[in-house]
Design a protein around this motif. Sequence first.
Motif, mmCIF file in Angstrom:
data_model
loop_
_atom_site.group_PDB
_atom_site.id
_atom_site.type_symbol
_atom_site.label_atom_id
_atom_site.label_comp_id
_atom_site.label_asym_id
_atom_site.label_seq_id
_atom_site.Cartn_x
_atom_site.Cartn_y
_atom_site.Cartn_z
ATOM 1 N N VAL A 359 22.415 -25.142 13.256
ATOM 2 C CA VAL A 359 23.111 -25.605 14.453
ATOM 3 C C VAL A 359 23.812 -26.900 14.080
ATOM 4 O O VAL A 359 23.156 -27.909 13.820
ATOM 5 N N ALA A 360 25.116 -26.854 13.997
ATOM 6 C CA ALA A 360 25.875 -28.049 13.628
ATOM 7 C C ALA A 360 25.806 -29.081 14.744
ATOM 8 O O ALA A 360 25.952 -28.746 15.921
ATOM 9 N N GLU A 361 25.536 -30.338 14.366
ATOM 10 C CA GLU A 361 25.460 -31.437 15.340
ATOM 11 C C GLU A 361 26.411 -32.548 14.911
ATOM 12 O O GLU A 361 26.683 -32.735 13.727
ATOM 13 N N THR A 362 26.846 -33.273 15.879
ATOM 14 C CA THR A 362 27.736 -34.406 15.610
ATOM 15 C C THR A 362 27.320 -35.572 16.485
ATOM 16 O O THR A 362 26.760 -35.399 17.570
ATOM 17 N N LEU A 363 27.595 -36.780 15.990
ATOM 18 C CA LEU A 363 27.226 -38.009 16.716
ATOM 19 C C LEU A 363 28.269 -38.297 17.785
ATOM 20 O O LEU A 363 29.467 -38.323 17.502
ATOM 21 N N ARG A 364 27.795 -38.484 18.987
ATOM 22 C CA ARG A 364 28.708 -38.760 20.090
ATOM 23 C C ARG A 364 28.398 -40.134 20.677
ATOM 24 O O ARG A 364 27.659 -40.265 21.641
ATOM 25 N N PRO A 365 28.943 -41.186 20.069
ATOM 26 C CA PRO A 365 28.680 -42.537 20.580
ATOM 27 C C PRO A 365 29.465 -42.800 21.857
ATOM 28 O O PRO A 365 30.335 -42.017 22.243
ATOM 29 N N SER A 366 29.160 -43.945 22.491
ATOM 30 C CA SER A 366 29.931 -44.333 23.670
ATOM 31 C C SER A 366 31.335 -44.729 23.249
ATOM 32 O O SER A 366 31.633 -44.871 22.057
ATOM 33 N N SER A 1146 24.897 -46.422 28.164
ATOM 34 C CA SER A 1146 23.686 -45.714 28.589
ATOM 35 C C SER A 1146 22.891 -46.597 29.535
ATOM 36 O O SER A 1146 22.337 -47.625 29.140
ATOM 37 N N LEU A 1147 22.847 -46.230 30.804
ATOM 38 C CA LEU A 1147 22.026 -46.953 31.771
ATOM 39 C C LEU A 1147 20.554 -46.838 31.413
ATOM 40 O O LEU A 1147 19.786 -47.786 31.595
ATOM 41 N N TRP A 1148 20.182 -45.687 30.868
ATOM 42 C CA TRP A 1148 18.792 -45.424 30.487
ATOM 43 C C TRP A 1148 18.335 -46.413 29.408
ATOM 44 O O TRP A 1148 17.318 -47.098 29.549
ATOM 45 N N ALA A 1149 19.102 -46.492 28.331
ATOM 46 C CA ALA A 1149 18.743 -47.386 27.216
ATOM 47 C C ALA A 1149 18.787 -48.841 27.659
ATOM 48 O O ALA A 1149 17.908 -49.642 27.296
ATOM 49 N N SER A 1150 19.787 -49.205 28.463
ATOM 50 C CA SER A 1150 19.912 -50.598 28.919
ATOM 51 C C SER A 1150 18.734 -50.978 29.797
ATOM 52 O O SER A 1150 18.221 -52.108 29.709
ATOM 53 N N ALA A 1151 18.283 -50.050 30.642
ATOM 54 C CA ALA A 1151 17.143 -50.338 31.514
ATOM 55 C C ALA A 1151 15.865 -50.538 30.708
ATOM 56 O O ALA A 1151 15.052 -51.414 31.018
ATOM 57 N N ALA A 1200 18.822 -47.738 16.917
ATOM 58 C CA ALA A 1200 18.437 -46.784 15.876
ATOM 59 C C ALA A 1200 17.850 -45.521 16.493
ATOM 60 O O ALA A 1200 18.075 -44.409 16.003
ATOM 61 N N PHE A 1201 17.091 -45.687 17.570
ATOM 62 C CA PHE A 1201 16.534 -44.530 18.265
ATOM 63 C C PHE A 1201 17.650 -43.664 18.846
ATOM 64 O O PHE A 1201 17.594 -42.427 18.798
ATOM 65 N N SER A 1202 18.691 -44.290 19.386
ATOM 66 C CA SER A 1202 19.768 -43.544 20.037
ATOM 67 C C SER A 1202 20.574 -42.709 19.054
ATOM 68 O O SER A 1202 21.071 -41.629 19.411
ATOM 69 N N ILE A 1203 20.742 -43.193 17.825
ATOM 70 C CA ILE A 1203 21.585 -42.469 16.866
ATOM 71 C C ILE A 1203 20.759 -41.601 15.925
ATOM 72 O O ILE A 1203 21.277 -41.083 14.941
ATOM 73 N N SER A 1204 19.460 -41.470 16.203
ATOM 74 C CA SER A 1204 18.613 -40.591 15.396
ATOM 75 C C SER A 1204 18.572 -39.205 16.033
ATOM 76 O O SER A 1204 18.884 -39.029 17.212
ATOM 77 N N VAL A 1271 6.669 -46.792 21.587
ATOM 78 C CA VAL A 1271 5.870 -45.876 22.402
ATOM 79 C C VAL A 1271 6.639 -45.474 23.657
ATOM 80 O O VAL A 1271 6.667 -44.296 24.047
ATOM 81 N N VAL A 1272 7.267 -46.439 24.313
ATOM 82 C CA VAL A 1272 8.057 -46.131 25.506
ATOM 83 C C VAL A 1272 9.191 -45.183 25.159
ATOM 84 O O VAL A 1272 9.457 -44.207 25.878
ATOM 85 N N LEU A 1273 9.869 -45.464 24.036
ATOM 86 C CA LEU A 1273 10.978 -44.595 23.625
ATOM 87 C C LEU A 1273 10.476 -43.180 23.317
ATOM 88 O O LEU A 1273 11.149 -42.194 23.616
ATOM 89 N N SER A 1274 9.307 -43.074 22.703
ATOM 90 C CA SER A 1274 8.777 -41.741 22.371
ATOM 91 C C SER A 1274 8.363 -40.965 23.608
ATOM 92 O O SER A 1274 8.241 -39.738 23.574
ATOM 93 N N ILE A 1275 8.118 -41.671 24.725
ATOM 94 C CA ILE A 1275 7.700 -41.007 25.959
ATOM 95 C C ILE A 1275 8.891 -40.725 26.868
ATOM 96 O O ILE A 1275 9.047 -39.620 27.398
ATOM 97 N N CYS A 1276 9.743 -41.747 27.058
ATOM 98 C CA CYS A 1276 10.828 -41.584 28.026
ATOM 99 C C CYS A 1276 12.115 -42.224 27.529
ATOM 100 O O CYS A 1276 12.867 -42.801 28.321
ATOM 101 N N GLY A 1277 12.338 -42.163 26.223
ATOM 102 C CA GLY A 1277 13.550 -42.741 25.674
ATOM 103 C C GLY A 1277 14.797 -41.991 26.081
ATOM 104 O O GLY A 1277 14.737 -40.834 26.509
ATOM 105 N N PRO A 1278 15.973 -42.622 25.947
ATOM 106 C CA PRO A 1278 17.228 -41.959 26.298
ATOM 107 C C PRO A 1278 17.520 -40.807 25.340
ATOM 108 O O PRO A 1278 17.006 -40.774 24.217
#
Length: 1300
Positions: A359-366, A1146-1151, A1200-1204, A1271-1278
């Motif tokens: 499945v080809a994936e590509t990075l979609r930044p803001s 990302s409102l999620w990441a900023s919050a 780093a979490f967002s672009i992984s 830990v927060v990112l692994s549970i409810c990260g963006p």
Amino acid sequence: MAEDLVVGEKLRLLLWRSSPVAVAFLLQAIILFFPACAQQSNGTSGKIYAEGYCSMYGICGQRSDGKVLNCPNETRAAKPDDLFSAKIQSLCPTISGNVCCTADQFDTLHENVQQAIPFLVGCPACLRNFLNIFCELSCSPNQSLFINVTSIAEVNNTMTVDGIDFFVTSEYGEELYNSCKDVKFGTMNTRSMDFIGGAAQNYTEWFAFLGRQANLNEPGSPYAVSFRSDISDSSGMKPLNITVYSCGDHSLGCSCGDCPSSSVCMNNAPSASRGKRSCSFKMGSLKVKCLEFSLAIVYFVLLAAFLTWVSLHRKRERVGLFSRTEPLQNVQDQNQLHSVSKEELSGRPLQITEEVPLVAETLRPSVVQSYMTSFFRKYGTFVARNPILVLCLSLAVPLLLCIGLIRFKVETRPEKLWVGPGSKAAEEKQYFDSHLAPFYRIEQLIVATIPASRTSSSPTIVTGNNIQLLFEVQKKVDGLRANYSGNMVSLSDICFKPLGADCATQSVLQYFQMDPQKYNDLGIDHAKYCFQHFSSDESCLSAFQAPLDPSTALGGFSGNNYSEASAFVITYPVNNKVDKTGEENGQAVAWEEAFIHLMKEEIMPMIQMQNLTLAFSSESSIQEELKRESTADAITILISYLVMFAYISFALGDSFRCSSSFIISSKVLLGLSGVVLVLLSVLGSIGFFTAIGVKSTLIIMEVIPFLVLAVGVDNMCILVHAVKRQPLALSLEGRISNALVEVGPSITLASLSEFLAFAVSTFTPMPACRVFSMFAALAVLLDFVLQVTAFVALIVFDFIRAEAGRVDCVPCIKISPSNDPDKGDGQHKLGFLARYMKEVHAPILGLRGVKVIVIAVFVGFAFTSIVLSTRLQPGLEQKIVLPRNSYLQDYFDDLAKYLRIGPPLYFVVKDFNYSLESSQTNQICSISQCNSNSLLNEIAKASLVPESSYIAKPAASWLDDFLIWLSPEAFSCCREFVNGSYCPPDDQPPCCQPSQGSCGVTGKCKDCTTCFRHSDLHDGRPSIAQFKEKLPWFLNALPSSDCAKGGKGAYTTNVNLTGYERGIIQASAFRTYHTPLNKQTDYVNSMKAARDFSSKISDSLQMQIFPYSVFYIFFEQYLDIWKTSLINISIGLGAVFMVCLVVTGSLWASAIILLVIAMIILDMMGVMGILDIQLNAISVVNLVMSIGIAVEFCVHITHAFSISRGDRNTRAKEALCTMGASVFSGITLTKLVGVIVLRFARSEVFVIYYFQMYLALVLIGFLHGLVFLPVVLSICGPPSRWVPTEQQERQSSPDSNEQN
């Protein structure tokens, strides 16, 4: 600083000369001058106790000290003529008909009574009762019924009275005392009873004071007077029991200040509550606050909800709902995943291994990140190709800004650091200084005894040897000379002299008029005598002719046991001037410098040789010690920075290996260069603001380098590690370009967040915080610019050096490197920290149980911190900011230990309209006929509840004393010659030259009359013309025995006469005291209470009134310190959130970033509560700085979490592996090694506000950034920025169609 000034002012108020000595003579003289005339007894020789008879009649002689003695003579009362009867009625309206006195005796009574009237005339009921008892005693026709001569002595062959019994009922004595006990003597902020009654606490003590038989040359009665209430029914005598007027009597009513027990005053008495009570309740024997209970409930509800969610989520996983993410978890080598992302970032085709789903994936930044990616790709290539150009251009900017350092100045004046230009306290201080007078400068010594053991009390210091020692010390102080501009300055040149040529020195030596010869003549017993009779014995007057309260010259005693004092307190009030150019007080400052040197070099050894302790201070001591403190820990701070520099230099390089390749791959020179860039950013910021006229502060010099190092070093580690992670097969240009594409956006995001957080904080009103934010914002911005320009160029040079085999730090030496195992697979070998993050840290945090524990613990401590933060107290202890070896440390200890004196408090009235039409006079005064809710009456009421008002005493009122001074009853005060000029009291120096003919043979003024009759005044109040004519007389009138209400000295600086002729007094002050303030919170609360009180009174009276005390300008910041803190923190957090939202989209990441940073700040405040760190400008600056450092802990991990790619667990591990090591080494370890050094600083302020707070910040930031956040990112990260290519194409198709 405030405490040493405060103590001096309390002392100052006792400088004014009053008339306690004369009053004591008065009271005894009235008793002594019983009826005496040439008439001989014609009655029986036996004692007669009947109406119409006298017990004593006639003066039979006098003692060797001149005091007259009465004759034991029983005779019938005589009938006075009409003129004499009218005179008696004018003073003694209760006596009519026959009398036991003649016109001469009555004139003597009248002459002596006038000395007491100024003390009591403000309370007519007390005055009437006071006059009645002496009228009855002197002239009552029934004198024999209540006076019995009990002892007779022969003087010059004549029998004279040596003792009498004076019978009164206990009810009469109680009522008499109650009517006068609260009458105040405003000039000295004390009770009139202290002067007319020897500070009696009940009527028996008052009568005992009046009746004691005085020794020769001492004030008092020449014979004993025993006031008795027990009487034999068979004797025929009856106790005196005339009518006593209550001070609350409406016909002779007293003010609330003089009669707080009256019904009017009791109904309006303030409550004794201190502020608002916090909500709390009891659970069994445990008292629980509502806030704590509520937070506990919320926490357990959230924890229960979280555990329920975890349980449900686990069940869903078991039924396969999580299967959609399984293919992404089959990647065997995370290096492959990392390399894939790098290839995608570099625009190369994505290579899928066999294990990865097709499945080809590509990075979609803001949108913003897209522009950043494109920019950094091109910019990285440009820098790699033109490093010299980029380096030179980037360095030119900060170097040019550094030129501004030529004008570098440091602001050390506290009022400029902590008080804004629009400060209410600053405006009030300026108004007070310019319209009245600046507060005195205070020089002070405290000499104390040493207890024999820790458990024993200190022995008394009141001994002959110690008095002699004090004279020796005083001799050296008097002989001290300081050189100022070629002139020699002595204490006499600068000291405060209220009434003459003598300094108003506060010392027990004043009981000997500062004369050692008088001490030799009188001895130590005279000092002990004066401790109890300082206000009633002329021999106890000071050299400057004022009574000296022993509580101001002694310390370490309980109650009134002055002889048990364990400390001498010597205070030298020095004249102060408004300091506009810095030279106005030059003479005083020069003398103070010499004074401190004298104390250290000569006086200290003298005192210690006598097994005593010495503490001392001058007005300029604190400022000088603060300057010394700024350099005391310079070496410690320098070592701290050097340790961080050394660590940084080695942290950027590869792991240590015993091979030649290590000295090539190390990055010491690069690290040092990066540190230089950090320092350049700091210097550039300081240079810019210095150039535009903004002064630096010590906080800036101490905090900003630490802050910028944290930010800069983190960026350096991230950049170097990013370059080292690139495949070695790529060219240097490609590696630099890819590294900037990978980490450039997160560095930009973090730096912009920090810059904006500090920039918006410049709107705070506190100068220290505002200036810090200005300097910090520009320093962070410059540091970011230099990191992505100059430092990237330096990285290029360093990698070129390493690839050329040149030695680090000595690039001119080239060696052949040994085989490098890192190059075997085209990748750098992971360092120790990276391996720890990948193999230990990340796997542990991935465990489900660990996640639950982490969430529970961190959220629990956040809730706990909310509770702990409510315990934060505003203030900054003076001892903390001083070096540990400062002589002021002992001084502040002794102040708290020995003194119990509160700071002075002035209530300043603006634009007082004294016209009869305005009625403002009655709205301010506190004597008879004044409004019950007047300013001074309200102050007196507030002093009854000092625990909430912080007001210790009623105010000294120039207005009350002026109105009394004008009063016809005070007939020896306001007097004038027939030509209308001022006539002084008779007991003052001759009012004229003998040739003028207006003086009598005795030097007393003649042809003088009282200024006004009752009919001349309007209900006892003067007209505008009378007021403006007599006010200057009053302010220039010397207090004396005949008139204690003279205003010279006591009120000279309390009234501004500029323009008063128009009926308006621009400024006038009414002084009282705060209660003793021992803690910083006491100062803050007392200021708040005074302001609340003034605001309430101003609204009630419709007048402009404000409180002023010398410490207000320094403590005003603490009134709103919570508001300032929350505003600064909120603005900083808001700025970080907005930048993150704009950059990441990302409102999620900023919050999440906002949440973690807020928790870090909240936990910091909780730690402050645990460590008892106070809330002040330094801690507020540290909290604002914490936001900047917290951003570094959070932003890089979140980016780093967002672009992984992968599920949340995988991405969290990837983020830790790629950024965790950089963040840990760049911030945590770097700061840790530097902070530990600060533990050994000599100043407590560094240990508390830098070592403790910085250490807490580093540990809390590390735990939240590298434990809680993953830990927060692994549970409810963006969601990941990686999306399937087909989805990307579908989302982009509409855009393409629209463009077509």
